[in-house]
Design an enzyme around this catalytic site. Structure first.
Site, PDB file in Angstrom:
ATOM      1  N   GLU A 102      56.259  23.142  73.701  1.00 17.35           N
ATOM      2  CA  GLU A 102      57.174  22.003  73.685  1.00 17.35           C
ATOM      3  C   GLU A 102      56.440  20.709  73.357  1.00 17.35           C
ATOM      4  O   GLU A 102      57.030  19.774  72.806  1.00 17.35           O
ATOM      5  CB  GLU A 102      57.883  21.883  75.040  1.00 17.35           C
ATOM      6  CG  GLU A 102      58.893  23.001  75.318  1.00 17.35           C
ATOM      7  CD  GLU A 102      58.272  24.348  75.640  1.00 17.35           C
ATOM      8  OE1 GLU A 102      57.045  24.400  75.882  1.00 17.35           O
ATOM      9  OE2 GLU A 102      58.988  25.367  75.634  1.00 17.35           O
ATOM     10  N   HIS A 128      66.029  27.541  84.791  1.00 15.39           N
ATOM     11  CA  HIS A 128      67.010  27.612  83.699  1.00 15.39           C
ATOM     12  C   HIS A 128      68.298  26.971  84.174  1.00 15.39           C
ATOM     13  O   HIS A 128      69.386  27.357  83.767  1.00 15.39           O
ATOM     14  CB  HIS A 128      67.280  29.065  83.274  1.00 15.39           C
ATOM     15  CG  HIS A 128      66.072  29.826  82.844  1.00 15.39           C
ATOM     16  ND1 HIS A 128      65.180  30.357  83.729  1.00 15.39           N
ATOM     17  CD2 HIS A 128      65.590  30.141  81.613  1.00 15.39           C
ATOM     18  CE1 HIS A 128      64.212  30.982  83.067  1.00 15.39           C
ATOM     19  NE2 HIS A 128      64.444  30.868  81.786  1.00 15.39           N
TER      20      HIS A 128
HETATM   21  C1  LIG Z   1      57.374  26.520  78.559  1.00 13.60           C
HETATM   22  C2  LIG Z   1      58.396  27.556  78.236  1.00 13.60           C
HETATM   23  N1  LIG Z   1      59.064  27.479  77.081  1.00 13.60           N
HETATM   24  C3  LIG Z   1      59.999  28.395  76.763  1.00 13.60           C
HETATM   25  C4  LIG Z   1      60.291  29.422  77.620  1.00 13.60           C
HETATM   26  C5  LIG Z   1      61.365  30.468  77.262  1.00 13.60           C
HETATM   27  N2  LIG Z   1      60.670  31.752  77.033  1.00 13.60           N
HETATM   28  C6  LIG Z   1      60.567  32.682  77.996  1.00 13.60           C
HETATM   29  S1  LIG Z   1      59.597  33.975  77.536  1.00 13.60           S
HETATM   30  C7  LIG Z   1      59.361  33.325  75.995  1.00 13.60           C
HETATM   31  C8  LIG Z   1      58.513  34.058  75.002  1.00 13.60           C
HETATM   32  C9  LIG Z   1      57.165  34.393  75.560  1.00 13.60           C
HETATM   33  O1  LIG Z   1      56.408  35.043  74.596  1.00 13.60           O
HETATM   34  P1  LIG Z   1      54.992  35.616  74.949  1.00 13.60           P
HETATM   35  O2  LIG Z   1      54.189  34.576  75.642  1.00 13.60           O
HETATM   36  O3  LIG Z   1      54.397  36.205  73.729  1.00 13.60           O
HETATM   37  O4  LIG Z   1      55.272  36.742  76.030  1.00 13.60           O
HETATM   38  P2  LIG Z   1      56.192  38.042  75.846  1.00 13.60           P
HETATM   39  O5  LIG Z   1      57.545  37.671  76.350  1.00 13.60           O
HETATM   40  O6  LIG Z   1      56.186  38.415  74.419  1.00 13.60           O
HETATM   41  O7  LIG Z   1      55.543  39.057  76.709  1.00 13.60           O
HETATM   42  C10 LIG Z   1      60.023  32.116  75.872  1.00 13.60           C
HETATM   43  C11 LIG Z   1      60.028  31.283  74.649  1.00 13.60           C
HETATM   44  C12 LIG Z   1      59.592  29.449  78.831  1.00 13.60           C
HETATM   45  N3  LIG Z   1      59.820  30.393  79.756  1.00 13.60           N
HETATM   46  N4  LIG Z   1      58.647  28.530  79.103  1.00 13.60           N
END
Ligand SMILES: Cc1ncc(C[n+]2csc(CCOP(=O)(O)OP(=O)(O)O)c2C)c(N)n1
Ligand SMILES: Cc1ncc(C[n+]2csc(CCOP(=O)(O)OP(=O)(O)O)c2C)c(N)n1
Ligand SMILES: [Mg+2]
Ligand SMILES: [Mg+2]
Lengths: 366, 324, 366, 324
Positions: B60, B129
């Protein structure tokens, strides 16, 4: 076989058919038959818990679920490399594997369903779990934050001269966060006993890894901080265990941080709120399933004549039964009482929260 | 006219602005192929290409730095933060840079950009959320904060926001993204920023609210009506700079005020409105100015239905205010 | 002489005595006599402005000053590598060198004194400056933020298909900030025409570089993002110009980000509020002064027979006189009027700010 | 007893806590050899070593992440943010992690830590060395916000803060770090968190304030006294959880309130106090509840003397309130 940082290919020990890729002296790494079998059973258990998580959502009993499907091996094998006195900062996908650290399956289901038996008292969405007496911290939802806090815990470990390690899990998306940078920089400047373990499943929800970072690997990011970075096949239980163990030992001995990247893949949608058909092809999933970590370990055990199909069916049946019984019990538990909402905001509840509680009480009763 | 829900109305606004203004860029996490976690940007990347509508890394801080720089370069960025709860890693960009640009540069530069983010509770999103942090942004001079409560306003306010010369935080009440459809014009139209709207006239109590809470207010009003209590409902729509005039006019009429917001009470925007009213109109006021808010706790998960202000809580307060 | 990224020693062209370290074909880099002389004069001018900045504080005419002393060469030489249509994101130390881009010395002094002739209308502390028509952005005080915003500007440049470059300056301390990480990651993922130029003066106020990062160089941090990182001697005007020019050209041609680290040193306290005797030795400062960039360029010009002591005295006298005259005029200017405090918060001033202005007016008049 | 100014009193508190509790660690940018930009930590590194008192990289996000982790591990971190204006790169740690830890973990974990930061205007610090963002923190459940106005409270409150089981943001009014010395006990003592203090009793108007503004209030009160106007002065000391009882008691007595804070008015903590009072004590109130605050603009540089509320502005408001 020397394990070196900054490989361009993930370190692998067994191939997709469960055959060792080179002459393996498992004892050298402290691996014996018992551990192998236990690890396999734990991976199977994790997968079975995960299946039930999805079912609970489909049944409308859970409001949400976020899966570990595909990542079980990376999680279980790396957790095996820790000692009891070490610390874990999980992220959401870690949760169904935490029984490895002694978490009860009851608690995992209780968390998913928000029952009063959830150690978090139903205060967080499914996928958030921690247990103080098992040295597992409680993460929030913001991606990456855990790394930064784990860095601080590592500072505490070092200050107290404890010979302990903290491992902080996160997806490859978490490396884009400011928290990753802060954790890596502070950990390397202060030489802290921290392992940042990146479960690289190639997607952050819909965003592919190529759009997450321009670097060839995540592991190479360690170079910015004069740290070592290891790349390992997270679907190879043996490789993951060996690499993590080596790093845990080094971190414990020398108090220094290390970055590990484990390749793996997510089989299911990001969460029960996601529709993955919008951003990836079924074939891609199928390709990855061929490299499945559970299957590979199973085949390897078969190759070692430690396991066979019959045993496998037995195991699964046993686990299924056990889990269903547990779940049945958990479902009967009640939800936390509403008074709970006002407590543990502060150590002593301030006057206005007492008043707000009374207000809600009147509202509920009147 | 077309029938649209809030999510669709916002998509419609983005679509119109993307098609008519090349300076408009839409980006954020998962806004491309996935179309956003609430489908708001669905189809836009396909229609306008990856140059105009694109996914970013999961950061962000980078998203907001990018937005700020694009605005400086004369573009019209519309950045999406997946949930407003995740905006804080980039808060420094908003607090220290975006909000102060015009002032600190002696008016040389400005920062016309929109930060869109779903906010608020009601979808079992737990601590992260569900939050409603508009009060935090409202304390920062230089920002404008906009919150629609219905599809018509959502579209018209977003179009105004994209054309505005100042940085705007556009908070979308996720609970009612899909709750109902409404007839709205198909073409471009504006809803002015800085103007509240009287959704219902009344004489006994003024209810001031915005976002999803408007709907709890409406329900409460219906019930109260049955008992012969007549409420005026002010939909603030713009949090800052807020429409003081409309508020004072209504208060002068009713003499009684209840302010309804989802956020925790302490230092919520309800507090500001209350302070504003008692500073300016205390002689019209003949009952305590009441705030109906979320509790002063983190947002809970399994008990969220007991956290969010409901029409019942509003009714209780309305009766209390009339008793005395 | 090929210039390569990731050198372990800073790239150098002239030694501390102003002698070329190898056979230099300056033309190859577009450097001619005229440019050399002009650059030298600009470095001298920068140093003289800086001296006056300190004097203004000592005289109690300025409330604050933050210096460029020691860094002039790195700033001036790198600014020389840009074209007029390129963009600059300065940080506080850049300000006294911005005349290179066409900023009037009047404006620099006006900013220091907060006069109405300050393009920023006296709204920021000394050391903050920008000028829209010269493509210079206005930074705030938070360290590192400029990098992140410059990344966004670079995105704008790329989107509009402009063949331009933005250079973002910051100290080595700025690389610890989240903003650095975000800027580097986004710039490399989106292949943006951004140069992050780190003026590495080995201290962040009192904190030495060894406590700022564990990495050997700042330049190597580029590896985490699959970028190139160059290390150059920032007290070597020719080297700094050549490296920056090469990078500017590449960035312009290929639209990609590059990181540059220029070694230099701060001679004076961090700012007029600092006492540097608490954290460093005089001898260290003396050591660095031997490598002074201004002196080295002067000696090199003498070596090329382009310059001599007499010319130097003349130049300094001329500059001094000019600056004193300008400063005298600027000191006579009035401060911004108080009405100014309420405007340019928004494009249209909202009702409550009009009211607050009226309130202050009554307060002032009554 | 010893004579100390606020900076010295804070140093003294840190010294005492470092010496008696091994769990206490002091860190931040330039707190080591330099002793902090306001000399608050001067001599502490020499006395307690680099293990206990140390410099960090220039990254507030790392500083706060470190503080959080140390607290989880059972230590008592006292992190310094050089100016509170620079806390935002690490705001996510506070907002999303520190404030919510006890609640979200079901009470398993807690987060006893202190974040010290100079705040407020009056030192010609411009936009970024002058801000008073206490209202932003006050809106976050789980945090405690403390602001002393004098050496005695500074020491006693900081000691209480370090021993408190909750996360505390301790804001130090930089304008008066060195303004005056006062006799304070040499040894350890506590000033309770959550308790306001009546600095002066009075009957006509209640002034509520904290930090540097207390001193402008005092000056105003002196002047008003000359004209026969008697003010009661409440030093809030703890912003959250605030001492509602003391406020209500005072208001019940005077019926008139002026709240004085440095921050911009909209959604300042003055707004919360005003709303609280009009919710609870409107029937005691016989004049508008007034807020004297900074203007709703970014903090200016060269004109800061016209920005900060002065005793003159308070006097004007006091007279206004009595007129009507
Ligand atoms: C700071 C933040 N931004 C956005 C989100 C929404 N969000 C939850 S999981 C995710 C993707 C995470 O990807 P990754 O770190 O590769 O982990 P994965 O879910 O693939 O295991 C997002 C964008 C969040 N939880 N926290
Ligand atoms: C985010 C932030 N934290 C702290 C400060 C206070 N501060 C101003 S300059 C400075 C040191 C900067 O060091 P460096 O980046 O190396 O640049 P230098 O001053 O050495 O040129 C600090 C800590 C700030 N301005 N911004
Ligand atoms: Mg991932
Ligand atoms: Mg430096």
């Amino acid at each position: 076989m020397e394990i070196k940082p900054f490989g361009s290919e993930p370190f692998r020990v067994i191939d997709e058919e469960g055959k060792p890729l080179f002459d393996l002296n498992l004892k050298e790494y402290g691996i014996n038959t018992e551990i192998l079998l236990k690890m396999y059973k734990d991976i199977v258990l994790t997968r079975e818990i995960d299946k039930l998580g999805w079912i609970l959502v489909r049944q409308g009993k859970a409001y949400f679920y976020i899966s570990i499907g595909g990542h079980e091996t990376a999680h279980v094998a790396s957790l095996y490399a820790l000692e009891k006195e070490d610390y874990v900062m999980p992220y959401y996908r870690t949760v169904p594997s935490l029984h490895v650290r002694g978490v009860k399956v009851e608690e995992i289901f209780s968390q998913i369903l928000g029952k009063y038996t959830d150690p978090l008292k139903g205060r967080q969405m499914p996928g958030h779990f921690g247990k103080k007496e098992l040295n597992i911290f409680v993460p929030g939802s913001p991606v990456g934050l855990g790394h930064n806090v784990a860095m601080g815990v590592a500072m505490g470990i070092k200050y107290k001269n404890h010979k302990r390690v903290i491992i902080s899990y996160g997806g490859e998306g978490s490396t884009s966060q400011p928290h990753f940078h802060s954790a890596m920089n502070f950990a390397s400047v202060f030489k802290l006993p921290l392992i940042i373990f990146i479960i690289d499943n190639h997607y952050a929800i819909s965003v592919p890894r190529t759009k997450q970072t321009a670097s060839e690997t995540i592991a190479i990011k360690a170079k910015a901080y004069c740290m070592e970075g290891y790349l390992v096949d997270g679907n190879d239980a043996i490789a993951t265990y060996i690499v993590t163990k080596k790093c845990v030992n080094e971190v414990r001995e020398n108090s220094k941080p290390i970055l590990i990247e484990a390749y793996t893949y997510r089989y299911d949608p990001h969460s029960s709120a996601d529709d993955d058909r919008k951003y990836r092809k079924k074939e891609e999933i199928q390709e990855w399933k061929k490299k499945d970590g559970l299957l590979r370990l199973k085949k390897y055990l078969e190759y070692l004549s430690l396991w066979d199909e019959e045993k496998d069916l037995m195991l699964k049946k046993e686990i299924e039964e056990k889990l269903n019984n547990i779940l049945e019990e958990v479902e009967k538990k009640h939800l936390p009482i509403y008074k709970d909402m006002f407590y543990e905001v502060y150590v002593n509840t301030p006057w206005y929260l007492e008043e707000e509680y009374m207000e809600l009480k009147r509202e509920m009763e009147g | 006219m077309v029938k649209k829900n809030i999510a669709e109305a916002i998509r419609n606004a983005l679509d119109i602005m993307l098609s008519e203004d090349e300076r408009v860029l839409v980006f954020g996490e998962d806004v491309g192929k996935k179309g956003g976690v609430f489908t708001v940007t669905e189809g836009l990347q396909e229609k306008y290409g990856e140059q105009r509508v694109f996914d970013t890394p999961l950061d962000e801080n980078g998203i907001l730095g990018m937005a700020k720089g694009l605005a400086l370069y004369g573009l019209r960025p519309v950045a999406e933060i997946q949930f407003v709860d995740f905006i804080w890693p980039g808060f420094d960009v908003i607090m220290s840079d975006i909000s102060k640009e015009r002032f600190r540069s002696g008016g040389q530069f400005s920062c016309p950009l929109v930060i869109r983010a779903p906010y608020g509770g009601g979808v079992r999103g737990g601590l992260y959320h569900s939050q409603s942090p508009e009060a935090i942004f409202a304390h920062i001079p230089g920002l404008k904060i906009v919150i629609p409560s219905n599809p018509y306003d959502a579209k018209g306010l977003l179009i105004s926001a994209i054309e505005d010369e100042d940085p705007i935080i556009f908070l979308e009440p996720k609970k009612i993204y899909f709750a109902f459809r409404e007839e709205i014009p198909e073409e471009k139209y504006f809803v002015p920023i800085g103007k509240a709207k009287i959704l219902k006239e009344g004489k006994d109590i003024t209810l001031i609210s915005y976002g999803y809470m408007i709907h709890e207010c409406k329900k409460a009003i219906e019930e109260l009506e049955k008992e012969g209590i007549s409420c005026e409902l002010v939909d603030l729509r713009t949090i800052t700079p807020f429409d003081g005039e409309t508020i004072l006019n209504s208060v002068a009429k009713t003499g009684k005020v209840i302010i309804v917001v989802e956020a925790p009470k302490i230092n919520s925007f309800a507090s500001e409105l209350s302070a504003f009213i008692s500073e300016r109109a205390i002689y019209y006021i003949d009952a305590p100015i009441l705030r109906v808010t979320g509790w002063d706790t983190p947002f809970p998960y399994i008990l969220e239905h007991l956290y969010l202000p409901s029409y019942k809580r509003i009714i209780l307060k309305a009766k209390k205010i009339l008793e005395v």
